[in-house]
Design an enzyme around this catalytic site. Sequence first.
Site, short mmCIF file in Angstrom:
data_model
loop_
_atom_site.label_atom_id
_atom_site.label_comp_id
_atom_site.label_asym_id
_atom_site.label_seq_id
_atom_site.Cartn_x
_atom_site.Cartn_y
_atom_site.Cartn_z
N ASP A 37 -24.73 -32.07 -24.07
CA ASP A 37 -25.79 -31.97 -25.07
C ASP A 37 -25.25 -32.35 -26.44
O ASP A 37 -24.08 -32.72 -26.56
CB ASP A 37 -26.34 -30.53 -25.10
CG ASP A 37 -25.34 -29.53 -25.67
OD1 ASP A 37 -24.17 -29.90 -25.91
OD2 ASP A 37 -25.73 -28.36 -25.90
N ASP A 78 -24.88 -30.73 -30.23
CA ASP A 78 -24.98 -29.47 -30.98
C ASP A 78 -24.97 -29.80 -32.47
O ASP A 78 -23.99 -30.32 -32.99
CB ASP A 78 -23.79 -28.56 -30.65
CG ASP A 78 -23.68 -28.28 -29.16
OD1 ASP A 78 -24.54 -27.54 -28.65
OD2 ASP A 78 -22.76 -28.81 -28.50
N ASP A 121 -29.24 -29.02 -29.34
CA ASP A 121 -29.31 -27.68 -29.91
C ASP A 121 -29.31 -27.82 -31.43
O ASP A 121 -28.39 -28.41 -32.00
CB ASP A 121 -28.08 -26.84 -29.51
CG ASP A 121 -28.18 -26.33 -28.08
OD1 ASP A 121 -29.32 -26.18 -27.58
OD2 ASP A 121 -27.13 -26.07 -27.47
N1 CTP Z 1 -22.63 -21.50 -28.14
C1 CTP Z 1 -23.04 -20.31 -28.67
N2 CTP Z 1 -24.21 -19.75 -28.28
C2 CTP Z 1 -24.97 -20.36 -27.35
C3 CTP Z 1 -24.57 -21.57 -26.79
C4 CTP Z 1 -23.38 -22.13 -27.21
O1 CTP Z 1 -22.36 -19.78 -29.52
N3 CTP Z 1 -26.11 -19.78 -26.96
C5 CTP Z 1 -21.36 -22.08 -28.57
C6 CTP Z 1 -20.37 -22.02 -27.45
O2 CTP Z 1 -19.50 -20.95 -27.63
C7 CTP Z 1 -19.64 -23.31 -27.55
C8 CTP Z 1 -20.47 -24.20 -28.45
O3 CTP Z 1 -21.55 -23.42 -28.91
O4 CTP Z 1 -18.42 -23.08 -28.17
C9 CTP Z 1 -20.95 -25.42 -27.74
O5 CTP Z 1 -21.57 -25.06 -26.53
P1 CTP Z 1 -21.96 -26.10 -25.41
O6 CTP Z 1 -22.84 -27.14 -25.96
O7 CTP Z 1 -22.48 -25.34 -24.26
O8 CTP Z 1 -20.54 -26.66 -24.95
P2 CTP Z 1 -19.67 -27.89 -25.44
O9 CTP Z 1 -18.32 -27.38 -25.67
O10 CTP Z 1 -20.33 -28.60 -26.58
O11 CTP Z 1 -19.62 -28.79 -24.16
P3 CTP Z 1 -20.54 -30.07 -23.83
O12 CTP Z 1 -19.79 -31.22 -24.41
O13 CTP Z 1 -20.62 -30.13 -22.35
O14 CTP Z 1 -21.86 -29.86 -24.47
MN MN Z 2 -22.35 -29.19 -26.45
MN MN Z 3 -24.95 -26.68 -26.74
#
Ligand code: CTP
Ligand code: MN
Ligand code: MN
Length: 488
Positions: A330, A332, A412
Amino acid sequence: MAQVPLKKKKRRAPSPPAEPPAPGRFPAVVLCLVEKRMGASRRAFLTALARAKGFRVDGAYSAAVTHLVSERNSGDEVARWLAQQRGERGPGGDPDPGPALLDLSWFTESMSAGQPVAIEPRHRLRVTGPAAQHGWHVAPYACQRRTPLAHSNQALTEALETLAEEAGFSGSEGRSLAFTRAASVLKALPRRLGALEELGPLPGLGEHSRRVIQDVLEDGVSAEVQRVKLSERYRTMKLFTKIFGVGVRTADRWYQEGLRTLAELQERRTKLTRQQQAGLRHYDDLNTPVGRGEAETISRAVQEAVWRFLPGAAVTLAGGFRRGKLHGHDVDLLITHPEDGREAGLLSLLVSWLDSQGVILYQHSQENSYEGPEPPRGEGVLDQFERCFCIFCLAAPGGPAAGRGWKAVRVDLVVAPISQFPFALLGWTGSRHFERELRRFAKHERKMVLNSHALYDTRRSLFLPAASEEEIFQHLGLEYVPPTERNA
Ligand code: CTP
Ligand code: MN
Ligand code: MN
């Protein structure tokens, strides 16, 4: 005329040249002498002696060195010196076990023999832990370590992470965490692991994890992991949890009900939330990795949209992309404004506008529920920022979905006031394991509570403000770890 200072300088023996003129008579042996305790002049003397006898002696340590000789140093001292020379974070991928650490006795015997003598146990320096011999001083908490994106033990970490995932699927959080910790330790090793014994007493490596590591080292695969991967249970749980909005509990319920495929899920008219329906509709797109370029395009589009309503507001790409990943599941995005409070109300304007532009395929928002600087009641609570979980429609002219010219992407959006921004940034950069370890370290080692809003010192009963991530690490008494080394 005595020129004392000059003479003093002259008396210092020159260091031997970095590279010897000839490879030596014994091509399999490359010596290096440790100057510490031996002294420069004695080292120069011994170097000349060995070279005269046809040995190759290098003036500086390099990967070519096979025999590292020192005098009156402990094994641990030499191991530490060696770790420094090799650079504890040196490029990985090198299975080379390193040079033999030898006492001067090996050297003198070899000189008398006129050729290198076989190494016997009595020649070897004693290093307390096998791990120390390899310079593997792995700190116990992942937030005390530097974990780059690329590491040298991929096959091992993949095996352990599969078992972590499988344990999570069966609700065994403790077991899952144990495998995750073991994988995280391996990610921080500077080189490829050649044998289990090299690990020594590293933190966070339990019996089960060691067994898996041994299997993969010996056979290339772990039979247990293979079994898990092929099991109907694991495959189905994986299939279902990859639906946006489906967690382990829901996937487990469906599995118990006998569901095995996405088609069955649709045919049987299983009750789905609006989020899960969107997840199922865009299943393939959402399980196609998002590229960095795509993430940047989305970030820019959101930045432009934000400026329509709040000029001066800043959009920051966090999550895996901030850690240097080239792909993610995703995007962020953190939004803030240099004046505290100005960001309030921005998110709904932003999302409505994006929606009116046809950008939003799905969204659900959550209001800010943070109640201000009250001593936190518990930890592990999700942060309470105003945020929006979306699926964007990204124009993808030449992309994998070229036929229809667009692609669904998970985004997000999180809004943080500037006073909490460093905490939000730290919390949303990840990795998840790094975050978990930061909070665990804060709690157990510092009696502080850290979340994505604030840092609270329970001993002094006060909040510790921070204007940057660096300051948060300082408050915690941790060395700063840059985002690209938080891939724990
Ligand atoms: N996070 C959070 N609360 C959430 C979802 C995520 O605090 N409800 C934080 C997580 O702790 C993470 C960061 O946001 O450190 C990113 O989360 P995520 O997008 O799930 O993981 P990524 O590390 O970005 O992996 P990817 O590249 O697969 O998206
Ligand atoms: Mn992510
Ligand atoms: Mn995320």
